[in-house]
Structure formats: structure tokens, C-alpha cells
Design an enzyme around this catalytic site. Structure first.
Site, short mmCIF file in Angstrom:
data_model
loop_
_atom_site.label_atom_id
_atom_site.label_comp_id
_atom_site.label_asym_id
_atom_site.label_seq_id
_atom_site.Cartn_x
_atom_site.Cartn_y
_atom_site.Cartn_z
N ARG A 46 -30.88 -25.86 24.83
CA ARG A 46 -30.24 -24.47 24.70
C ARG A 46 -28.97 -24.82 24.99
O ARG A 46 -28.00 -23.91 24.50
CB ARG A 46 -30.90 -23.52 25.67
CG ARG A 46 -30.34 -22.17 25.90
CD ARG A 46 -31.27 -20.93 26.48
NE ARG A 46 -32.00 -21.54 27.54
CZ ARG A 46 -31.70 -21.85 28.64
NH1 ARG A 46 -30.28 -21.84 29.17
NH2 ARG A 46 -32.61 -22.28 29.80
N TYR A 98 -19.96 -3.05 10.24
CA TYR A 98 -21.52 -3.31 9.62
C TYR A 98 -22.52 -2.25 10.63
O TYR A 98 -22.11 -2.26 11.61
CB TYR A 98 -21.64 -4.64 9.83
CG TYR A 98 -23.05 -5.22 9.95
CD1 TYR A 98 -23.94 -4.75 8.45
CD2 TYR A 98 -24.11 -5.44 10.89
CE1 TYR A 98 -25.29 -5.12 8.42
CE2 TYR A 98 -25.31 -5.83 10.63
CZ TYR A 98 -25.77 -5.38 9.41
OH TYR A 98 -27.24 -5.65 9.29
N ASP A 170 -14.96 -9.52 12.82
CA ASP A 170 -15.97 -10.02 11.88
C ASP A 170 -15.48 -10.50 10.61
O ASP A 170 -15.08 -9.69 9.84
CB ASP A 170 -16.90 -8.84 11.71
CG ASP A 170 -18.34 -9.32 11.17
OD1 ASP A 170 -18.29 -9.90 10.22
OD2 ASP A 170 -19.24 -8.49 11.41
N LYS A 195 -24.48 -14.96 5.40
CA LYS A 195 -23.85 -14.39 4.06
C LYS A 195 -23.25 -15.73 3.47
O LYS A 195 -23.87 -16.68 2.89
CB LYS A 195 -23.10 -13.48 4.57
CG LYS A 195 -23.57 -12.37 5.23
CD LYS A 195 -24.71 -11.58 4.63
CE LYS A 195 -25.28 -10.35 5.29
NZ LYS A 195 -25.82 -10.52 6.53
N1 PLP Z 1 -21.57 -8.73 9.85
C1 PLP Z 1 -21.58 -8.29 8.68
C2 PLP Z 1 -20.37 -7.89 8.02
C3 PLP Z 1 -22.95 -8.22 8.14
O1 PLP Z 1 -22.98 -7.90 6.78
C4 PLP Z 1 -24.00 -8.31 8.69
C5 PLP Z 1 -25.56 -8.30 8.21
O2 PLP Z 1 -25.69 -7.74 7.11
C6 PLP Z 1 -23.86 -8.92 10.17
C7 PLP Z 1 -22.72 -8.93 10.62
C8 PLP Z 1 -25.08 -9.13 10.74
O3 PLP Z 1 -25.68 -10.36 10.57
P1 PLP Z 1 -27.14 -10.89 10.95
O4 PLP Z 1 -28.04 -10.12 9.66
O5 PLP Z 1 -26.85 -12.47 10.60
O6 PLP Z 1 -27.40 -10.66 12.04
#
Ligand code: PLP
Length: 378
Positions: A46, A98, A170, A195
Site C-alpha cells: 500500500r 466531470y 483534471d 481514458k
Molecule cells: N475525469 C474525467 C474527465 C472523466 O471523464 C472521468 C470518467 O469518466 C473521471 C475523471 C473519473 O475517472 P474514473 O472513471 O477513472 O474514476
């Protein structure tokens, strides 16, 4: 070294002890200590694991940072970064983040008495006016999700620095190939590695990169304390997937430009949102801070019925949440990524029931266009 070369020569392209061109997957959860007074680098997985470390150093290199952290999902990465803040801290969050980030900000962090204000971060006056004495951080996403709105990263950073605030971003839509926010003064870059970084729709993971040592310690304390770490098998999958980030992104982006331009000429389409289009608001800002428009676009159809028909009849594209895979994925934000956002809020932002988001894949563009044409006119 240029970015494409860096992707292949990360310092972990080879297992030094055997010469293997694939980095080993270390499954050990615990590590034997020969001398309890001289602990080894690793003690418990961890806290640290060699495969995870290879991934963390790789993403730090690619983002131009000094410290990388791998989490069990993009949301674990986002939640862990927000968890370095405390009750009473005020955070500005860009309003079309998101949907999952919106949800945890609203439903979770507010329960712990964090004060959260959603802002239109494309409007610098609004950002400035919303800063108060308790503000500690600004959370950005640019291009935003799903309307590809552009925030001027450098200007927000300047404002933040004047007020002693941290800036988190992000960077999922762009990946470090197209946008490296740390170079623009951002404090922490967050990825859903599920992604473009993974690229094959076969992994859920999250990454964080920072430069500053004091901030790195705060992020590591949450990673180690909460323990939302990425397992070694997934770290390896990510290390493998990232090697082709540039070639995938180049091809997918080329396809996205062609598809976006084609969509603008279709009668059934009322608007196309894509930073690669000449008339996209904030396009100049985007190209001053990023090296390309990316491979995600959104469009609205004339009405909801047409959008629903498109989603039902499109064949080549997968109808799914997520993005950034080798396959084209179409999603319906109102029912998928942004379902947790109240209707009035969605409509105020322009996330309407005729909106479709497309993550453009590696298919031949002529086939994709033919499929979209059929699904738009059937
Ligand atoms: N940030 C963006 C722009 C996303 O499109 C997503 C998921 O679709 C996330 C964060 C969250 O990521 P995760 O699905 O890997 O938890």
C-alpha cells in the site's frame, strides 16, 4: 528528448536485472527486511510497490512534474487530492466538471464542511469575485466535459498565486501529450487513466502529478492513508498502454477534426462543440496552452428524438460511458456522465437532452462518417 521518444524511453523501458523489455509485475504485498534498523525501500505494497513506482515515475516524467501517484480510479485520484484540504476550506470548482467530480463535491465533501462554489472558470472576473478569505484551491477541467469549454489556465494560475491558492486540474481529455498544466504553474494534475492513457478500455485507474515536495507529501499521506492505490497488474497495463499514447492520439485527433467538420455540415446537427473548429469559443486560448484539439467532441441534434434515434441506430461506435479508447464511443451525458446533476443546472449549462458526446477512435474515418450519416438520417 521529444514527447514520443520519452513515451518509449521512460527509464523503465527495461528490467535492469534481466534485460526484459517489459517491466516486471511485482505482486508481493509485503517485503522481507534483512535488517530492521535499515529498512528497505519497500515494506508494504500500500505504501509502495516497484511496478507502481515505475508508473508513477513515468507519469511524472511525461507531465513534467517530480512526483507521481497512482490510484485505483480517476475518482480516487480526484477525491484524494481534494482530501488534502480541510473542513472550512473554500474551493472553487469549475461548473462543468466531470459529473462524478460534481457529485463528490456536492454530496460528499460538503458533508465534511468543505465550502464549495461552482464557477464558470472561463470568466476570469467570476473566478476573481468568488475568491474569499477561506478559499484554498481552484479545481479546473479544460477543455470541459461535455461542452469543451476552455479555461485560460495561466490567467487562473496568476489569480490563484496572487491569493495563495492551489490550482488542481483534471487533464484527462488532453493527456500530457497535448497539455502539460504543471508547466503553466498548476499545482496538481489529475487523470482518469481509464481514458487516453490506458487507451484500450480495459482498465480503471487514476494518476496525480505534482512538483512541489510539500504538496507531494500531503498527497502521499492520503494515498498511503486512505489506500486507494492502483494494483500492480493494472499499473503494468497502464505502462504498456501509455507507450502508444502519441500515435493513438495523433490518429484519433485527425479523425476527430474530420468528423467535427463533417458534422457541422449536417442538417440534422444544430451545433458542434470542438476546440478544433474555427468558431469554437476560447479556441485561441486553447491553442496557446495545448498542442492539439484532442479527440473528444460533442454535438447537438435538432431535437431529442433525433439524438435518441442516433444512439439507438449507430453501429460502429459503442454506446457507452467513458472515452479515450481505441474504439469510437458515443455517450448521452444527460443519462450517463451528468445524470447526477439536477436538470435545471444541466440545462443552464447547456447539457441538454439533444447533446451527444463522441470519443473518436482509431477506425477509418470514411467508415465512421458513413455510419454517423446513416444514424443521423435513418
Ligand atoms: N475525469 C474525467 C474527465 C472523466 O471523464 C472521468 C470518467 O469518466 C473521471 C475523471 C473519473 O475517472 P474514473 O472513471 O477513472 O474514476
Amino acid at each position: 528528448m521529444k514527447f514520443g521518444t520519452k513515451l518509449i524511453h521512460t527509464g523503465h523501458e527495461m528490467d535492469k536485472s534481466t534485460g526484459s523489455l517489459s517491466f516486471p509485475i511485482y505482486h508481493g504485498s509485503t517485503f522481507h527486511q534483512e535488517d530492521i534498523d535499515q529498512p528497505r525501500e519497500y515494506d508494504y505494497a500500500r505504501s509502495g510497490n516497484p511496478t507502481r513506482k515505475a508508473l508513477e515515475e513515468t507519469i511524472a516524467l511525461l507531465e513534467g512534474g517530480d512526483h507521481g501517484y497512482a490510484f485505483s480510479s480517476g475518482m480516487a485520484a480526484t477525491s484524494s487530492v481534494l482530501s488534502i484540504l480541510s473542513a472550512g476550506d473554500h474551493i472553487l470548482v469549475c461548473e462543468d466538471v466531470y459529473g462524478g467530480t460534481y457529485r463528490i463535491s456536492n454530496n460528499y465533501f460538503r458533508r465534511f464542511h468543505m465550502d464549495i462554489t461552482f464557477i464558470n472558470a472561463t470568466d476570469l472576473d467570476e473566478v476573481k469575485n468568488q475568491i474569499k478569505s477561506t478559499t484554498k484551491a481552484i479545481f479546473l477541467e479544460t477543455p470541459s466535459n461535455p461542452l469543451l469549454k476552455i479555461t485560460d489556465i495561466k490567467s487562473v494560475v496568476k489569480l490563484a498565486q496572487e491569493h495563495g491558492l492551489l490550482v488542481f486540474i483534471d487533464n484527462t481529455f488532453m493527456s500530457p501529450y497535448l497539455q502539460r498544466p504543471l508547466e503553466l504553474g498548476v499545482d496538481a494534475v489529475i487523470h482518469s487513466a481509464s481514458k487516453f492513457l490506458g487507451g484500450h478500455s480495459d482498465i480503471i485507474g487514476g494518476l496525480v502529478v505534482v512538483k512541489d515536495m510539500a504538496l507531494a507529501k500531503r498527497v502521499y499521506a492520503v494515498q498511503n492513508g486512505f489506500g486507494a492505490i492502483l494494483g500492480p497488474q493494472d499499473c503494468w497495463l497502464l505502462l504498456r498502454g501509455m507507450k502508444t499514447l502519441k500515435v493513438r492520439m495523433d490518429y484519433q485527433q485527425k479523425n476527430a477534426v474530420k468528423l467535427a467538420e463533417w458534422l457541422t455540415r449536417q442538417e440534422e446537427v444544430s451545433h458542434v462543440y470542438y476546440p478544433g473548429l474555427e468558431n469554437h469559443p476560447g479556441r485561441d486560448i486553447h491553442f496557446a496552452q495545448a498542442d492539439g484539439p484532442g479527440a473528444v467532441l460533442s454535438f447537438t441534434t435538432r431535437d431529442r428524438e433525433r439524438a435518441k434515434k442516433f444512439m439507438k441506430t449507430v453501429q460502429l461506435a459503442a454506446v457507452a460511458v467513458s472515452l479515450g479508447g481505441v474504439e469510437t464511443i458515443v455517450s448521452y451525458p444527460v443519462k450517463m456522465s451528468h445524470a447526477s446533476m439536477p436538470v435545471q443546472e444541466r440545462e443552464r449549462l447547456g447539457i441538454t437532452d439533444n447533446l451527444i458526446r463522441v470519443s473518436v477512435g482509431l477506425e477509418e474515418i470514411d467508415d465512421l462518417i458513413a455510419d454517423f450519416k446513416r444514424a443521423l438520417t435513418i
